[in-house]
Design an enzyme around this catalytic site. Structure first.
Site, PDB file in Angstrom:
ATOM      1  NE  ARG A 148       6.375  23.880   1.245  1.00 25.53           N
ATOM      2  CZ  ARG A 148       6.079  24.167   2.501  1.00 25.53           C
ATOM      3  NH1 ARG A 148       5.436  23.310   3.239  1.00 25.53           N
ATOM      4  NH2 ARG A 148       6.428  25.329   3.034  1.00 25.53           N
ATOM      5  CG  HIS A 198      22.614  37.687  15.074  1.00 17.08           C
ATOM      6  ND1 HIS A 198      23.122  36.806  14.155  1.00 17.08           N
ATOM      7  CD2 HIS A 198      21.301  37.840  14.751  1.00 17.08           C
ATOM      8  CE1 HIS A 198      22.160  36.436  13.319  1.00 17.08           C
ATOM      9  NE2 HIS A 198      21.040  37.046  13.670  1.00 17.08           N
TER      10      HIS A 198
HETATM   11  C1  BG6 Z   1      17.832  37.556  12.233  1.00 17.34           C
HETATM   12  C2  BG6 Z   1      16.733  37.524  13.259  1.00 17.34           C
HETATM   13  O1  BG6 Z   1      18.719  36.487  12.440  1.00 17.34           O
HETATM   14  O2  BG6 Z   1      18.542  38.778  12.333  1.00 17.34           O
HETATM   15  C3  BG6 Z   1      15.814  38.717  13.073  1.00 17.34           C
HETATM   16  O3  BG6 Z   1      15.993  36.321  13.135  1.00 17.34           O
HETATM   17  C4  BG6 Z   1      16.592  40.008  13.089  1.00 17.34           C
HETATM   18  O4  BG6 Z   1      14.813  38.737  14.089  1.00 17.34           O
HETATM   19  C5  BG6 Z   1      17.755  39.943  12.100  1.00 17.34           C
HETATM   20  O5  BG6 Z   1      15.733  41.077  12.746  1.00 17.34           O
HETATM   21  C6  BG6 Z   1      18.658  41.150  12.225  1.00 17.34           C
HETATM   22  O6  BG6 Z   1      19.600  41.145  11.180  1.00 17.34           O
HETATM   23  P1  BG6 Z   1      20.067  42.486  10.498  1.00 17.34           P
HETATM   24  O7  BG6 Z   1      21.122  42.073   9.548  1.00 17.34           O
HETATM   25  O8  BG6 Z   1      18.860  43.087   9.853  1.00 17.34           O
HETATM   26  O9  BG6 Z   1      20.568  43.353  11.600  1.00 17.34           O
END
Ligand code: BG6
Length: 491
Positions: free
Chosen positions: A50, A241
C-alpha cells in the site's frame, strides 16, 4: 539441494511485500535460491503493497546480507532487476486490473500468488483474483495460491475459509503454509523414521512410554500485540506447528512420498488426536502469561503492558496440554505439548521416552533406577538428535551408567545456509504440495482443540510466570500428576 533443477518459469506475486515476512524471510530465501540455482532468470517477482513507491524504491529496501548465502551480492545483482512494485489497495478491483496487465506483459504464464498479509485480507484477495480471472489455469500454465497462517481462528472459521477458497480454486492449486514444515529437522523426522529399521521397529506404544513436544521461545510479544492478543499461544502455535510435529512423529509409513500419500497419513493422525474433552480441560490443558522479568541481559516488561495489548487481557502466552492419539500404534501413550514466549531458552524439541527393560539384569540395581532411553529430536537451535542409552562404566564391576549418542546437523552437513522458506518456495513453484497443509488436516486440527478454545474463551485467567523462567507452575503440575517431568529446556 545440489543437482536439483531450477524451478520452472513463473511470476511470483507477493501480497504484503513491504511486510515483515517478505523482508525477513521471503526475499532472503529468494536470494539464497538464486545463489544455489533453485531459481534462475525465468523467475520474476511482483510485490504488492500500500505504501507509495516504485520498483527502485522497493528493491533498495531489501538487504541482501539478510540472506544466508555466501554470495549475497552476486545473487542479489541477478535477482533485483526482476522485481517490480505494484502499489495498490487490496480491496480495490483496480489493483487486480493493473496486476492482470502486468502479468499479460509477462506472457501470462505460470503464476504463484503468495498471501503474506494479515489474515483479514485473505478473503478479499482470493475473491478479487477470481473476479479478475487470474486464478484460471490455461494452456498448461499453473495458477497457485500460497496462504500463510493463521488459517482461521477456530474450527468454524477455518472451515468457512476453506469453503470460500475451494469454491474458487481446486485443492491442487492451494498451498497452505506452515513454515515448520520447511525446517530441515522437521523433514528429517520422516527420513529418520522410514529409512532406519532400528528406529521404526521400536516406534510404537510397546516401546515408547510417553512423548513430549516443546516449542519454547525467548521472544516476547514485541510489536505483534494486535495480532497476538487476539490469538494467544494456543492458536498461534498448537494446531499448526506443534501438531505438524506430532503428525510427523505419529503418521504411518506412506506408500510413497508423493503429496497425497503423505498427507493422507498425516490427516489420519489429525483425526485421531484426542484433545481434552470439555470436562477435562481444567486438568489437561493449562495456560500462563508472562510477567516482567529478565532473559539474559534483556529486560522484558509485563505482557499486559506491551504495545497493542489490552491492559485487562486474558490472553495466554504459554499453553501446555496432554492428549492422546487414538490409533493402533499409539494407544495409551500420552503426548504432552507445551509452547510459550519469553521463556529462559529458545528450544524446540521432541522427546520420546522409552519403556524400561523388563527385568533387573544387574545385581543390586533395580530397573526403576536406570534412567530410561530417550530420543531427543532437537528441531532448533543446535539442530540434531541425541539418544540417551545405558552403557557400562569402566571398571571391574558390571556397573551400568548413562551415556549419550549425538548427531549434529552442523557437524554432519555443515552450517545451515537457509531460512527454512527455500524448500517451501521451491515446492510452490515446482508443484509439490507434500510440505503444505491440506484442508482436512487444518480442520481436524482445530476440531481437536475446540473444547480448549471454548473453555478458555468462556472464563478464567492464565497463571503468571516470570519472563525468563521455564513457564508457569500449572504446567509442571500437569505432567507431575502423571508421575513425569518435563525435559529441561535449554542446553
Ligand atoms: C510463527 C508464530 O508462526 O512462528 C510466532 O506466529 C512464532 O509467534 C514463530 O514466534 C516461531 O517460528 P520460528 O521459526 O522462529 O521458530
Amino acid at each position: 539441494m545440489t543437482g536439483t533443477p531450477p524451478a520452472p518459469q513463473a511470476t511470483l506475486v507477493i501480497f504484503g511485500i513491504t511486510g515483515d515476512l517478505s523482508h525477513r524471510l521471503l526475499m532472503p530465501s529468494l536470494i539464497n535460491m538464486t545463489a544455489s540455482g533453485l531459481v534462475d532468470d525465468q523467475l520474476s517477482i511482483i510485490g504488492i503493497g500500500r505504501t507509495e513507491g516504485d520498483d527502485e524504491w522497493l528493491r533498495s529496501g531489501f538487504d541482501p546480507d539478510e540472506a544466508k548465502t555466501s554470495t549475497p551480492a552476486t545473487a542479489w545483482e541477478s535477482l533485483r532487476g526482476r522485481i517490480s512494485y505494484l502499489r495498490g489497495d487490496l480491496k480495490q478491483p483496480a489493483t487486480y486490473e493493473r496486476l492482470a496487465s502486468m502479468l499479460e506483459e509477462r506472457g501470462d504464464g505460470n503464476v504463484a500468488f503468495y498471501f503474506a498479509t494479515a489474515p483479514e485480507f485473505f478473503d478479499d484477495i482470493i475473491h478479487q483474483l477470481a473476479n479478475a480471472g487470474l486464478l484460471r489455469e490455461h494452456e498448461g500454465a499453473f495458477r497457485r495460491v500460497a496462504i500463510e497462517k493463521p488459517f482461521g481462528h477456530d474450527f468454524e472459521s477455518a472451515r468457512e475459509l476453506n469453503r470460500k477458497i475451494l469454491s474458487l480454486v481446486d485443492e491442487k492449486q492451494v498451498y497452505r503454509v506452515d513454515h515448520f514444515l520447511g525446517k530441515e529437522t522437521v523433514q528429517n523426522i520422516m527420513v529418520t523414521r522410514f529409512a532406519n529399521t532400528m528406529v521404526e521397529s521400536v516406534w510404537n506404544s510397546k516401546y515408547i512410554e510417553h512423548v513430549q513436544i516443546t516449542v519454547a521461545e525467548t521472544v516476547d510479544v514485541g510489536g505483534r500485540g494486535s495480532f497476538y492478543d487476539a490469538a494467544g499461544a494456543l492458536r498461534d502455535m498448537v494446531p499448526n506447528h506443534l501438531f505438524q510435529l506430532l503428525a510427523m512423529i505419529c503418521m504411518e509409513p506412506p506408500n510413497s512420498f508423493d503429496a497425497e500419500a503423505v498427507r493422507n497419513e498425516k490427516a489420519k493422525v489429525f483425526r485421531a488426536i484426542r484433545g481434552p474433552r470439555p470436562e477435562d480441560v481444567g486438568r489437561d490443558a493449562v495456560r500462563g502469561r508472562y510477567s516482567a522479568g529478565r532473559i539474559g541481559d534483556r529486560k522484558v516488561g509485563d505482557y499486559r503492558a506491551a504495545k497493542d495489548v489490552a491492559p485487562d487481557s486474558r490472553t495466554e502466552t504459554y499453553a501446555a496440554l496432554k492428549l492422546t492419539v487414538d490409533s493402533w500404534r499409539w494407544a495409551g501413550v500420552p503426548f504432552y505439548l507445551r509452547t510459550g514466549k519469553a521463556l529462559s531458552h529458545r528450544d524446540s524439541e521432541v522427546v520420546l521416552t522409552f519403556r524400561p527393560v523388563p527385568f533387573a539384569q544387574f545385581r543390586g540395581i533395580d530397573v526403576s533406577r536406570l534412567p530410561p532411553n530417550k530420543l531427543v529430536i532437537q528441531i532448533q537451535p543446535d539442530e540434531g538428535m541425541t539418544l540417551d542409552l545405558i552403557g557400562k562404566r569402566p571398571g571391574p564391576e558390571l556397573e551400568p551408567a548413562p551415556v549419550q549418542m549425538n548427531f549434529s546437523h552442523a557437524n554432519a552437513f555443515g552450517p545451515s545456509r537457509t531460512t527454512g522458506y527455500e524448500t517451501l518456495l521451491y515446492d510452490l513453484l515446482h508443484g509439490d504440495q507434500t510440505l503444505f497443509q491440506r484442508a482436512d488436516e487444518i480442520e481436524a486440527a482445530w476440531l481437536a482443540l475446540q473444547p480448549v478454545i471454548e473453555a478458555w474463551q468462556s472464563g478464567g485467567e492464565p497463571e503468571a510466570y516470570v519472563a525468563g523462567s521455564a513457564g508457569p507452575k500449572c504446567a509442571e503440575e500437569l505432567i507431575e500428576r502423571d508421575g513425569r517431568q518435563w525435559h529441561a529446556i535449554g542446553p
